[in-house]
Design a protein around this motif. Structure first.
Motif, PDB file in Angstrom:
ATOM      1  N   LYS A   1       0.895  -1.421   0.179  1.00 51.57           N
ATOM      2  CA  LYS A   1       0.286   0.078   0.131  1.00 51.57           C
ATOM      3  C   LYS A   1       0.973   1.291  -0.061  1.00 51.57           C
ATOM      4  O   LYS A   1       0.625   2.142  -0.851  1.00 51.57           O
ATOM      5  N   ALA A   2       1.927   1.227   0.791  1.00 54.31           N
ATOM      6  CA  ALA A   2       2.817   2.464   1.032  1.00 54.31           C
ATOM      7  C   ALA A   2       3.526   2.557  -0.472  1.00 54.31           C
ATOM      8  O   ALA A   2       3.612   3.889  -0.881  1.00 54.31           O
ATOM      9  N   ILE A   3       4.104   1.372  -0.930  1.00 53.96           N
ATOM     10  CA  ILE A   3       4.801   1.770  -2.293  1.00 53.96           C
ATOM     11  C   ILE A   3       3.767   2.005  -3.423  1.00 53.96           C
ATOM     12  O   ILE A   3       4.366   2.941  -4.295  1.00 53.96           O
ATOM     13  N   ASP A   4       2.594   1.523  -3.531  1.00 52.59           N
ATOM     14  CA  ASP A   4       1.680   2.033  -4.404  1.00 52.59           C
ATOM     15  C   ASP A   4       1.482   3.516  -4.393  1.00 52.59           C
ATOM     16  O   ASP A   4       1.394   4.140  -5.362  1.00 52.59           O
ATOM     17  N   ALA A   5       1.220   4.041  -3.162  1.00 56.04           N
ATOM     18  CA  ALA A   5       0.850   5.508  -3.113  1.00 56.04           C
ATOM     19  C   ALA A   5       2.127   6.237  -3.082  1.00 56.04           C
ATOM     20  O   ALA A   5       1.906   7.359  -3.880  1.00 56.04           O
ATOM     21  N   ASN A   6       3.040   5.786  -2.554  1.00 54.67           N
ATOM     22  CA  ASN A   6       4.204   6.818  -2.452  1.00 54.67           C
ATOM     23  C   ASN A   6       5.698   6.749  -3.708  1.00 54.67           C
ATOM     24  O   ASN A   6       6.364   7.328  -3.430  1.00 54.67           O
ATOM     25  N   MET A   7       5.263   5.650  -4.396  1.00 55.88           N
ATOM     26  CA  MET A   7       6.213   5.285  -5.522  1.00 55.88           C
ATOM     27  C   MET A   7       5.587   5.077  -6.529  1.00 55.88           C
ATOM     28  O   MET A   7       6.037   5.683  -7.630  1.00 55.88           O
ATOM     29  N   LEU A   8       4.836   4.039  -6.686  1.00 53.40           N
ATOM     30  CA  LEU A   8       4.372   3.623  -8.100  1.00 53.40           C
ATOM     31  C   LEU A   8       3.373   4.559  -8.601  1.00 53.40           C
ATOM     32  O   LEU A   8       3.417   4.784 -10.004  1.00 53.40           O
ATOM     33  N   THR A   9       2.583   5.307  -7.869  1.00 49.06           N
ATOM     34  CA  THR A   9       1.491   6.215  -8.536  1.00 49.06           C
ATOM     35  C   THR A   9       2.502   7.309  -9.041  1.00 49.06           C
ATOM     36  O   THR A   9       2.065   7.749 -10.396  1.00 49.06           O
ATOM     37  N   ALA A  10       3.427   7.997  -8.421  1.00 47.52           N
ATOM     38  CA  ALA A  10       4.375   8.884  -9.328  1.00 47.52           C
ATOM     39  C   ALA A  10       4.965   8.509 -10.416  1.00 47.52           C
ATOM     40  O   ALA A  10       4.845   8.996 -11.455  1.00 47.52           O
ATOM     41  N   ILE A  11       5.432   7.223 -10.553  1.00 46.26           N
ATOM     42  CA  ILE A  11       6.052   6.765 -11.587  1.00 46.26           C
ATOM     43  C   ILE A  11       5.030   6.723 -12.690  1.00 46.26           C
ATOM     44  O   ILE A  11       5.373   6.748 -14.072  1.00 46.26           O
ATOM     45  N   ALA A  12       3.606   6.138 -12.391  1.00 45.68           N
ATOM     46  CA  ALA A  12       2.839   6.052 -13.475  1.00 45.68           C
ATOM     47  C   ALA A  12       2.369   7.376 -14.068  1.00 45.68           C
ATOM     48  O   ALA A  12       2.170   7.488 -15.226  1.00 45.68           O
ATOM     49  N   LEU A  13       2.077   8.569 -13.152  1.00 44.10           N
ATOM     50  CA  LEU A  13       2.057   9.726 -13.839  1.00 44.10           C
ATOM     51  C   LEU A  13       3.263  10.262 -14.519  1.00 44.10           C
ATOM     52  O   LEU A  13       3.153  10.971 -15.636  1.00 44.10           O
ATOM     53  N   MET A  14       4.515  10.058 -14.279  1.00 44.63           N
ATOM     54  CA  MET A  14       5.613  10.457 -15.059  1.00 44.63           C
ATOM     55  C   MET A  14       5.402   9.547 -16.450  1.00 44.63           C
ATOM     56  O   MET A  14       5.635  10.073 -17.389  1.00 44.63           O
ATOM     57  N   GLN A  15       5.180   8.484 -16.451  1.00 51.67           N
ATOM     58  CA  GLN A  15       5.113   7.456 -17.558  1.00 51.67           C
ATOM     59  C   GLN A  15       3.995   7.990 -18.561  1.00 51.67           C
ATOM     60  O   GLN A  15       4.238   8.237 -19.657  1.00 51.67           O
ATOM     61  N   ALA A  16       2.911   8.688 -18.039  1.00 55.31           N
ATOM     62  CA  ALA A  16       1.667   9.068 -18.790  1.00 55.31           C
ATOM     63  C   ALA A  16       2.120  10.444 -19.305  1.00 55.31           C
ATOM     64  O   ALA A  16       1.926  10.783 -20.425  1.00 55.31           O
ATOM     65  N   LEU A  17       2.646  11.487 -18.556  1.00 50.62           N
ATOM     66  CA  LEU A  17       2.884  12.678 -19.117  1.00 50.62           C
ATOM     67  C   LEU A  17       4.380  13.236 -19.479  1.00 50.62           C
ATOM     68  O   LEU A  17       4.546  13.915 -20.337  1.00 50.62           O
ATOM     69  N   VAL A  18       5.377  12.457 -19.183  1.00 49.92           N
ATOM     70  CA  VAL A  18       6.667  12.896 -19.772  1.00 49.92           C
ATOM     71  C   VAL A  18       6.829  12.697 -20.969  1.00 49.92           C
ATOM     72  O   VAL A  18       7.654  13.488 -21.840  1.00 49.92           O
ATOM     73  N   PRO A  19       6.642  11.854 -21.719  1.00 48.74           N
ATOM     74  CA  PRO A  19       6.915  11.496 -23.100  1.00 48.74           C
ATOM     75  C   PRO A  19       6.084  12.578 -23.967  1.00 48.74           C
ATOM     76  O   PRO A  19       6.813  12.865 -24.964  1.00 48.74           O
ATOM     77  N   GLY A  20       5.079  13.245 -23.552  1.00 48.13           N
ATOM     78  CA  GLY A  20       4.353  14.390 -24.413  1.00 48.13           C
ATOM     79  C   GLY A  20       5.549  15.784 -24.097  1.00 48.13           C
ATOM     80  O   GLY A  20       5.713  16.416 -24.844  1.00 48.13           O
ATOM     81  N   MET A  21       5.860  15.734 -22.680  1.00 45.85           N
ATOM     82  CA  MET A  21       7.037  16.831 -22.502  1.00 45.85           C
ATOM     83  C   MET A  21       8.274  16.852 -23.284  1.00 45.85           C
ATOM     84  O   MET A  21       8.675  17.672 -24.112  1.00 45.85           O
ATOM     85  N   ILE A  22       8.802  15.518 -23.727  1.00 52.21           N
ATOM     86  CA  ILE A  22       9.776  15.068 -24.518  1.00 52.21           C
ATOM     87  C   ILE A  22       9.613  15.455 -25.965  1.00 52.21           C
ATOM     88  O   ILE A  22      10.251  16.173 -26.572  1.00 52.21           O
ATOM     89  N   GLU A  23       8.381  15.202 -26.547  1.00 46.70           N
ATOM     90  CA  GLU A  23       7.807  15.542 -27.752  1.00 46.70           C
ATOM     91  C   GLU A  23       7.935  17.103 -27.993  1.00 46.70           C
ATOM     92  O   GLU A  23       8.323  17.629 -28.993  1.00 46.70           O
ATOM     93  N   ARG A  24       7.534  17.896 -26.804  1.00 45.06           N
ATOM     94  CA  ARG A  24       7.253  19.184 -27.046  1.00 45.06           C
ATOM     95  C   ARG A  24       8.792  19.879 -26.704  1.00 45.06           C
ATOM     96  O   ARG A  24       8.813  21.365 -26.672  1.00 45.06           O
TER      97      ARG A  24
END
Length: 260
Positions: A108-131
């Protein structure tokens, strides 16, 4: 100082109060349009209205649990799948004793404080790279530098996120994306009240006395102010932060006694 980010679009998680709210305020003051997230709809909507009225930017509230796939999907939909700025933030797991934590507690701790942040980076950073431009700030904890025994769940999850960012941030830096971590020490937020209350119950003292004892261990002799933390976050999201990559910026009033 003009941070050079007016007109950018950002996501700030856990932004209805505390450090997340302070980050959202500072970014809005710099002219950033925002999507803000938290679980409690009433407080979040009030925060969104107040920030928008105060700073004249667009603020879209999305009440959802960001640690779930459904919550992240709702936030990403509100963003239209892209953002220039991402501030990852989630409440820390409860204190306890290392002998008592189960596998489920750690997951539960890893989901909230590690994997959630990683998932959002995986979703949004590729677009940042493109721009060719982007900023990510992960709010972690002073425990990354100096583990706190009663916060072992937080120590574990946040240290894992720090290791991920250490490698990932260097990979995306050539594309104009700066990823860094902010490590808060104790600040005058609800989290501090919760921790002090726990100490008070355990030691049979008042919450005020627990706070005074903790403040005495900090060179500034005070808890941090959320607005100062928000200003630091906004700087890491600025044009001027382009040369700061994969750093762990400690904001703890000097509590960690270390040369480097």
């Amino acid at each position: 100082m003009d941070l050079g980010i007016s007109g950018k679009r950002g996501l700030v998680c856990a932004a209805s109060k505390g450090l997340g709210r302070a980050c959202a305020e500072a970014l809005a003051e710099a002219g950033v349009d925002l999507v803000i997230n938290a679980r409690g709809a009433e407080a979040l909507e009030a925060a969104a209205q107040e920030i928008a009225d105060r700073h004249g930017v667009s603020v879209t509230p999305v009440a959802a649990d960001i640690t779930t796939e459904a919550g992240r999907a709702a936030v990403l939909k509100a963003l239209g799948g892209q953002a220039d700025i991402l501030v990852n933030n989630a409440g820390g797991p409860p204190p306890g004793t290392w002998t008592d934590w189960t596998r489920d507690d750690f997951i539960k701790a890893i989901d909230a404080n590690m994997l959630t942040a990683i998932a959002l980076m995986q979703a949004l950073v590729p677009g940042m790279i493109e721009r060719g431009w982007g900023r990510v700030v992960n709010i972690t904890s002073q425990s990354v530098r100096s583990p706190i025994p009663v916060l072992g769940l937080s120590n574990t999850a946040r240290a894992g996120l720090t290791g991920f960012v250490a490698g990932m941030s260097r990979q995306v830096a050539p594309h104009g994306v700066a990823v860094n971590n902010l490590l808060p020490g104790i600040h005058a937020t609800d989290r501090a009240v919760s921790l002090d209350s726990g100490v008070a119950r355990a030691e049979g003292i008042s919450a005020d006395e627990a706070r005074r004892r903790r403040e005495a261990t900090i060179p500034t002799r005070s808890y941090g102010r959320a607005e100062d933390f928000g200003a630091a976050c906004a700087f890491l999201c600025s044009q001027q932060a382009r040369f700061m990559i994969g750093q762990n910026i400690l904001l703890d009033g000097g509590a960690l006694n270390a040369t480097i």
